[in-house]
Design a protein around this motif. Sequence first.
Motif, PDB file in Angstrom:
ATOM      1  N   GLN A 201       0.840  -1.207   0.000  1.00 38.81           N
ATOM      2  CA  GLN A 201       0.000   0.000   0.000  1.00 38.81           C
ATOM      3  C   GLN A 201       0.870   1.250   0.000  1.00 38.81           C
ATOM      4  O   GLN A 201       0.617   2.221  -0.715  1.00 38.81           O
TER       5      GLN A 201
ATOM      6  N   PHE B 211       2.673   1.906  -3.460  1.00 33.28           N
ATOM      7  CA  PHE B 211       1.780   2.409  -4.502  1.00 33.28           C
ATOM      8  C   PHE B 211       1.212   3.785  -4.181  1.00 33.28           C
ATOM      9  O   PHE B 211       0.941   4.578  -5.073  1.00 33.28           O
ATOM     10  N   SER B 212       1.056   4.080  -2.894  1.00 33.01           N
ATOM     11  CA  SER B 212       0.541   5.406  -2.547  1.00 33.01           C
ATOM     12  C   SER B 212       1.560   6.488  -2.889  1.00 33.01           C
ATOM     13  O   SER B 212       1.212   7.642  -3.117  1.00 33.01           O
TER      14      SER B 212
ATOM     15  N   TYR C 291       1.146   7.841 -10.591  1.00 35.55           N
ATOM     16  CA  TYR C 291       0.629   6.949 -11.615  1.00 35.55           C
ATOM     17  C   TYR C 291       0.779   7.535 -13.016  1.00 35.55           C
ATOM     18  O   TYR C 291       0.834   6.809 -13.997  1.00 35.55           O
TER      19      TYR C 291
ATOM     20  N   LEU D 275      -0.497   0.711 -15.155  1.00 34.04           N
ATOM     21  CA  LEU D 275      -0.342   0.881 -13.716  1.00 34.04           C
ATOM     22  C   LEU D 275      -1.692   0.946 -13.018  1.00 34.04           C
ATOM     23  O   LEU D 275      -1.854   0.453 -11.896  1.00 34.04           O
ATOM     24  N   GLN D 276      -2.676   1.522 -13.688  1.00 36.69           N
ATOM     25  CA  GLN D 276      -4.021   1.540 -13.107  1.00 36.69           C
ATOM     26  C   GLN D 276      -4.569   0.116 -13.005  1.00 36.69           C
ATOM     27  O   GLN D 276      -5.315  -0.223 -12.091  1.00 36.69           O
TER      28      GLN D 276
ATOM     29  N   ASP E  72      -3.200  -1.281  -9.980  1.00 32.47           N
ATOM     30  CA  ASP E  72      -3.868  -0.692  -8.831  1.00 32.47           C
ATOM     31  C   ASP E  72      -5.041  -1.564  -8.389  1.00 32.47           C
ATOM     32  O   ASP E  72      -5.356  -1.671  -7.198  1.00 32.47           O
ATOM     33  N   ARG E  73      -5.667  -2.200  -9.363  1.00 29.12           N
ATOM     34  CA  ARG E  73      -6.795  -3.090  -9.057  1.00 29.12           C
ATOM     35  C   ARG E  73      -6.341  -4.235  -8.158  1.00 29.12           C
ATOM     36  O   ARG E  73      -7.066  -4.666  -7.261  1.00 29.12           O
TER      37      ARG E  73
ATOM     38  N   VAL F  84      -3.716  -4.015  -6.137  1.00 30.55           N
ATOM     39  CA  VAL F  84      -3.373  -3.394  -4.853  1.00 30.55           C
ATOM     40  C   VAL F  84      -4.614  -3.277  -3.979  1.00 30.55           C
ATOM     41  O   VAL F  84      -4.578  -3.479  -2.766  1.00 30.55           O
ATOM     42  N   LYS F  85      -5.753  -2.955  -4.619  1.00 31.10           N
ATOM     43  CA  LYS F  85      -6.978  -2.760  -3.858  1.00 31.10           C
ATOM     44  C   LYS F  85      -7.727  -4.068  -3.572  1.00 31.10           C
ATOM     45  O   LYS F  85      -8.724  -4.072  -2.873  1.00 31.10           O
TER      46      LYS F  85
END
Lengths: 147, 147
Positions: free
Chosen positions: A13, A16-17, A21, A69-70, A73-74, A76-77
């Motif tokens: 987390q 990536f934060s 992006y 990268l988005q 992100d999926r 990551v979430k």
Amino acid sequence: MVEWTEFERSTIQSIFSKLDYDVAGGKALARCLVVYPWTQRYFGNFGNLYNAAAIMGNPKVAAHGKVVLQGLDRAVKNMDNIKAAYKELSVLHSEKLNVDPDNFKLLADCLTIVVAAQMGAAFTAEVQAAFQKFLAVAVSSLCRQYY
Amino acid sequence: MVEWSDNERAIIADVWSKIDVGEIGPQTLARVLIVYPWTRRYFGAFGELSSVAVVLANRKVATHGRVVLNALDVAVRDLDNIKSAYSHLSSLHRYQLHVDPANFRLLADCLTIVIATKFGAAFSSDVQSTWHKFMAVVIAALGSRYF
């Protein structure tokens, strides 16, 4: 199912934060196209990819890097179910885009280097282990629908 | 035979000149043992390797990391003859140490990551490309006596 320790969750987390992006994805994709030039065959309509400078400055590469990268992100979430989260993406890459799954590892390696260069000494051995585990799971999930 | 451009030769020499073997060697080997824990089976004589902190503090790991990285100097100084320069080392790893050649890539990956953390943005995609090629040649040379 993949087990994540508290350290691994918070590390992922946190990394990536801190990533921009708009920039990091493009950098990783550009590196992939430079370091592993055969990957350029997937981007025939991206225009000028003749040399490193052209690739690093190519706006289509930058834009597509952001898309990739988005997609990460999926994961990551949804760390507890990346396999399910990536089912459609996996079908897309295998059936529609016809991407050789070996390439996922190449991009993951380039992203690791971008993050390592950005974080410097903060990219410790433990952080590296957590990050590479996360990417390995993402890559494995992307490969699921190929067979 | 491997062809090296003048630019590649200059990049490799430059990166190598900025590497402190005493610092980078230990870090690299420690990362291998931490990120790819199965590699610990090669170092049964090194004592405690059961946790991250212990690996990082282990003096035998540090010493051996220096030995391994010092051996890269041979390749840097003789870019045109790495395969023959490493012939003896390749036999050693195959016939005496019984090291699975897949591990050479793991070490090269960790070394690349350590360099990226140190160089930051200076580890550009051109530098990464050249270094990756150099590592690939070294890996191939080390594996040349295996089959």
